[in-house]
Design an enzyme around this catalytic site. Sequence first.
Site, PDB file in Angstrom:
ATOM      1  N   CYS A   1       0.864  -1.153  -0.002  1.00  0.00           N
ATOM      2  CA  CYS A   1      -0.126  -0.100  -0.219  1.00  0.00           C
ATOM      3  C   CYS A   1       0.883   1.121   0.192  1.00  0.00           C
ATOM      4  CB  CYS A   1      -0.874   0.072   1.211  1.00  0.00           C
ATOM      5  SG  CYS A   1      -1.819   1.546   1.458  1.00  0.00           S
TER       6      CYS A   1
ATOM      7  N   CYS B   1      -1.487   1.883  -3.074  1.00  0.00           N
ATOM      8  CA  CYS B   1      -2.314   2.908  -2.900  1.00  0.00           C
ATOM      9  C   CYS B   1      -1.654   4.303  -3.022  1.00  0.00           C
ATOM     10  CB  CYS B   1      -2.997   2.638  -1.583  1.00  0.00           C
ATOM     11  SG  CYS B   1      -3.547   1.130  -1.030  1.00  0.00           S
TER      12      CYS B   1
ATOM     13  N   LYS C   1       0.376   5.345  -6.106  1.00  0.00           N
ATOM     14  CA  LYS C   1      -0.892   5.479  -7.135  1.00  0.00           C
ATOM     15  C   LYS C   1      -1.403   6.673  -6.817  1.00  0.00           C
ATOM     16  CE  LYS C   1      -4.619   4.460  -6.129  1.00  0.00           C
ATOM     17  NZ  LYS C   1      -5.268   3.183  -5.959  1.00  0.00           N
TER      18      LYS C   1
ATOM     19  N   TYR D   1      -9.373  -2.605 -10.746  1.00  0.00           N
ATOM     20  CA  TYR D   1      -9.183  -1.569 -10.112  1.00  0.00           C
ATOM     21  C   TYR D   1      -7.770  -0.990 -10.708  1.00  0.00           C
ATOM     22  CZ  TYR D   1     -11.852  -2.404  -5.629  1.00  0.00           C
ATOM     23  OH  TYR D   1     -12.741  -2.809  -4.786  1.00  0.00           O
TER      24      TYR D   1
ATOM     25  N   GLU E   1      -7.435   2.392 -12.863  1.00  0.00           N
ATOM     26  CA  GLU E   1      -6.511   3.520 -12.169  1.00  0.00           C
ATOM     27  C   GLU E   1      -5.260   4.135 -13.069  1.00  0.00           C
ATOM     28  OE1 GLU E   1      -8.156   2.948  -7.427  1.00  0.00           O
ATOM     29  OE2 GLU E   1      -6.088   2.304  -8.167  1.00  0.00           O
TER      30      GLU E   1
ATOM     31  N   HIS F   1     -25.981  22.173   0.200  1.00  0.00           N
ATOM     32  CA  HIS F   1     -26.402  22.713  -1.010  1.00  0.00           C
ATOM     33  C   HIS F   1     -25.428  23.914  -1.221  1.00  0.00           C
ATOM     34  CE1 HIS F   1     -28.744  23.461  -4.388  1.00  0.00           C
ATOM     35  NE2 HIS F   1     -28.843  24.613  -4.192  1.00  0.00           N
TER      36      HIS F   1
ATOM     37  N   GLU G   1     -25.587  15.850  -1.891  1.00  0.00           N
ATOM     38  CA  GLU G   1     -26.898  16.000  -1.721  1.00  0.00           C
ATOM     39  C   GLU G   1     -28.055  15.272  -2.208  1.00  0.00           C
ATOM     40  OE1 GLU G   1     -28.878  20.216  -2.183  1.00  0.00           O
ATOM     41  OE2 GLU G   1     -27.396  20.297  -3.751  1.00  0.00           O
TER      42      GLU G   1
HETATM   43  P1  NDP Z   1      -8.645  -7.301 -10.134  1.00  0.00           P
HETATM   44  O1  NDP Z   1      -9.372  -8.642  -9.563  1.00  0.00           O
HETATM   45  O2  NDP Z   1      -9.522  -5.884  -9.686  1.00  0.00           O
HETATM   46  O3  NDP Z   1      -8.947  -7.253 -11.511  1.00  0.00           O
HETATM   47  C1  NDP Z   1      -8.214  -8.262 -12.495  1.00  0.00           C
HETATM   48  C2  NDP Z   1      -8.470  -8.047 -14.149  1.00  0.00           C
HETATM   49  O4  NDP Z   1      -7.614  -8.622 -14.505  1.00  0.00           O
HETATM   50  C3  NDP Z   1      -9.872  -8.404 -14.424  1.00  0.00           C
HETATM   51  O5  NDP Z   1     -10.274  -7.518 -15.160  1.00  0.00           O
HETATM   52  C4  NDP Z   1      -9.629  -9.779 -14.656  1.00  0.00           C
HETATM   53  O6  NDP Z   1     -10.835 -10.342 -15.771  1.00  0.00           O
HETATM   54  C5  NDP Z   1      -8.595  -9.585 -15.384  1.00  0.00           C
HETATM   55  N1  NDP Z   1      -7.680 -10.940 -15.650  1.00  0.00           N
HETATM   56  C6  NDP Z   1      -7.537 -11.792 -14.737  1.00  0.00           C
HETATM   57  N2  NDP Z   1      -6.807 -12.862 -15.066  1.00  0.00           N
HETATM   58  C7  NDP Z   1      -6.365 -12.747 -16.461  1.00  0.00           C
HETATM   59  C8  NDP Z   1      -5.881 -13.301 -17.514  1.00  0.00           C
HETATM   60  N3  NDP Z   1      -5.328 -14.598 -17.140  1.00  0.00           N
HETATM   61  N4  NDP Z   1      -5.892 -12.683 -18.910  1.00  0.00           N
HETATM   62  C9  NDP Z   1      -6.576 -11.514 -18.845  1.00  0.00           C
HETATM   63  N5  NDP Z   1      -7.084 -10.918 -17.925  1.00  0.00           N
HETATM   64  C10 NDP Z   1      -7.108 -11.148 -16.758  1.00  0.00           C
HETATM   65  O7  NDP Z   1      -7.176  -6.994 -10.020  1.00  0.00           O
HETATM   66  P2  NDP Z   1      -6.180  -5.941  -9.968  1.00  0.00           P
HETATM   67  O8  NDP Z   1      -4.907  -6.388 -10.254  1.00  0.00           O
HETATM   68  O9  NDP Z   1      -6.790  -4.713 -10.514  1.00  0.00           O
HETATM   69  O10 NDP Z   1      -5.993  -5.629  -8.235  1.00  0.00           O
HETATM   70  C11 NDP Z   1      -5.612  -6.435  -7.315  1.00  0.00           C
HETATM   71  C12 NDP Z   1      -6.445  -6.021  -6.097  1.00  0.00           C
HETATM   72  O11 NDP Z   1      -5.685  -5.148  -5.596  1.00  0.00           O
HETATM   73  C13 NDP Z   1      -7.777  -5.772  -6.230  1.00  0.00           C
HETATM   74  O12 NDP Z   1      -8.862  -6.999  -6.260  1.00  0.00           O
HETATM   75  C14 NDP Z   1      -8.213  -4.901  -5.097  1.00  0.00           C
HETATM   76  O13 NDP Z   1      -8.622  -5.549  -4.166  1.00  0.00           O
HETATM   77  C15 NDP Z   1      -6.856  -4.142  -4.812  1.00  0.00           C
HETATM   78  N6  NDP Z   1      -6.829  -2.768  -5.116  1.00  0.00           N
HETATM   79  C16 NDP Z   1      -7.706  -1.835  -4.629  1.00  0.00           C
HETATM   80  C17 NDP Z   1      -7.463  -0.722  -4.988  1.00  0.00           C
HETATM   81  C18 NDP Z   1      -8.526   0.414  -4.476  1.00  0.00           C
HETATM   82  O14 NDP Z   1      -8.945   0.035  -3.378  1.00  0.00           O
HETATM   83  N7  NDP Z   1      -8.734   1.617  -5.038  1.00  0.00           N
HETATM   84  C19 NDP Z   1      -6.615  -0.181  -6.038  1.00  0.00           C
HETATM   85  C20 NDP Z   1      -5.744  -1.066  -6.745  1.00  0.00           C
HETATM   86  C21 NDP Z   1      -6.078  -2.423  -6.258  1.00  0.00           C
HETATM   87  P3  NDP Z   1     -12.119 -10.826 -15.211  1.00  0.00           P
HETATM   88  O15 NDP Z   1     -12.894  -9.821 -14.521  1.00  0.00           O
HETATM   89  O16 NDP Z   1     -12.755 -11.482 -16.484  1.00  0.00           O
HETATM   90  O17 NDP Z   1     -11.695 -11.938 -14.203  1.00  0.00           O
END
Ligand code: NDP
Length: 453
Positions: A44, A49, A52, A178, A182, A435, A440
């Site tokens: 983080c 976090c 980023k 996510y 981002e 407001h 709101e």
């Molecule tokens: P996510 O699980 O959010 O997203 C992963 C993405 O990659 C999805 O679109 C998934 O598709 C796709 N994917 C998974 N495997 C493959 C593959 N083999 N080939 C192609 N696409 C694939 O993971 P992130 O890496 O974005 O983030 C990890 C975690 O970090 C999040 O779950 C969150 O908990 C945390 N995080 C939180 C943030 C916040 O609170 N603002 C910011 C950044 C991270 P599909 O949907 O089809 O599975």
Amino acid sequence: MAEKHYDLIVIGAGSGGVRASRFAAARHCKKVAVIESNRVGGTCVMRGCVPKKLLVYGAHYAEAFEDALGYGWGISGLSFNWSTLIGAKEKELNRLEEIYHNILRDSGVDEISGKGLIIDKHTVEVGGEKLTTENILVATGGWPFLPDIPGIENVITSNEALDLTELPRRMVIVGGGYIAIEFAGVFQHLGVEVEMIVRSDTILRGFDVSIRTMLHDELIKKGIRIRLDSSVTSIKQGSDGFSLQLDPTESLETDIVMYATGRRANTRGLGLEEAGVILKGNGAIEVNAFSQTAIENIYAIGDATDRINLTPVALAEGMAVVETIYGDKPTAVDYANIPSAVFSHPPVGTIGLSEHEAREKYDVDIYISKFKPLIHTLSGRDERAMMKLIVDKKTDRVLGLHMVGMDAPEIVQGFAVALKCGATKAHFDSTIGVHPSAAEEFVTMRQKEVSDR
Ligand code: NDP
């Protein structure tokens, strides 16, 4: 022969591990050691976090300066320097790391640099030294997952994207979660041509449908290309960047390929299974409601357990474990109504059930408001906001609250308290709005909508 004996050894000094160490030492006067092989602060603070969000702030000025023109500002001579931003970000991370070292030292926690190896349920080895302990807490977090395709060694992840030496002209980001969203926003605002490759038919799978469709439209308006239902089958390095083969027959040229395809628990090489701890198929540690593993004195929290992978959840789990072990009060984290945000442009804020999840269990009323934020009446920017409430018809309880739009993360944090208290739509209706504000809208929605599905 063991040299040192502890009440608690924590493996991993990320957010959860540091919080648990500090609470056990400072509040419960326990002898604690925390072992870390990388930078103190963990994902983080060092690779997620915090850096980023600093880049998100940096990127937002691209639009803020444009918007200022509509308010009478004359802006000339502005320029952006990526190295300055990255340098300032790094300076801030160094400052934060120093603060973490001080917090641990002032709490009386022994900070040990190295990789911890669990020898048995009461012994951890680090740097050749064996330490004994009453309890072990594993808080080793996660690491980017990369699928096994030809050429995958050519890609970067969010770890490297935070430290690029220069901005590329073109960038492909694989994933629609996510991190992909981002980083797509950051780089696109800073002038990079960004194209997202998403394997399914939607970004942010699992989020409320109104968030997904609204954000998808807004990202496209800003110039991000999104290829849905598309997969990369191979990546080749050429003379001018990379060539991506897409399923089924298309190809794509780009300068940098970033993968954001999820993360996996950092549990390899820790001696967990040898000690009797059970791992799930994806490598995450199996725990009960009190974050206790199959071995009674070994606990695990945060991304290493792959429950809800968010920093504040890891903090809550860390404190709950300390209360359970030393507070004589078995404490489980309540995972209901955890708010979260996606720091996209515009950002997303969400709490509780999506419409789809709510309809599986409840008979619901839906309230949606879509509007042009007041700020954009003069800026002229074609950006809209969306706010949505999902209400249980039977009890009137608000089950889900979702927003896409400026300040959404700040707004939903406040409403999260209301949902945690079981607020009803009648409570929302009887609350006076601030407001003029976007927030709101959440207390002035009266018109029931047909589903947004
Ligand atoms: P996510 O699980 O959010 O997203 C992963 C993405 O990659 C999805 O679109 C998934 O598709 C796709 N994917 C998974 N495997 C493959 C593959 N083999 N080939 C192609 N696409 C694939 O993971 P992130 O890496 O974005 O983030 C990890 C975690 O970090 C999040 O779950 C969150 O908990 C945390 N995080 C939180 C943030 C916040 O609170 N603002 C910011 C950044 C991270 P599909 O949907 O089809 O599975």
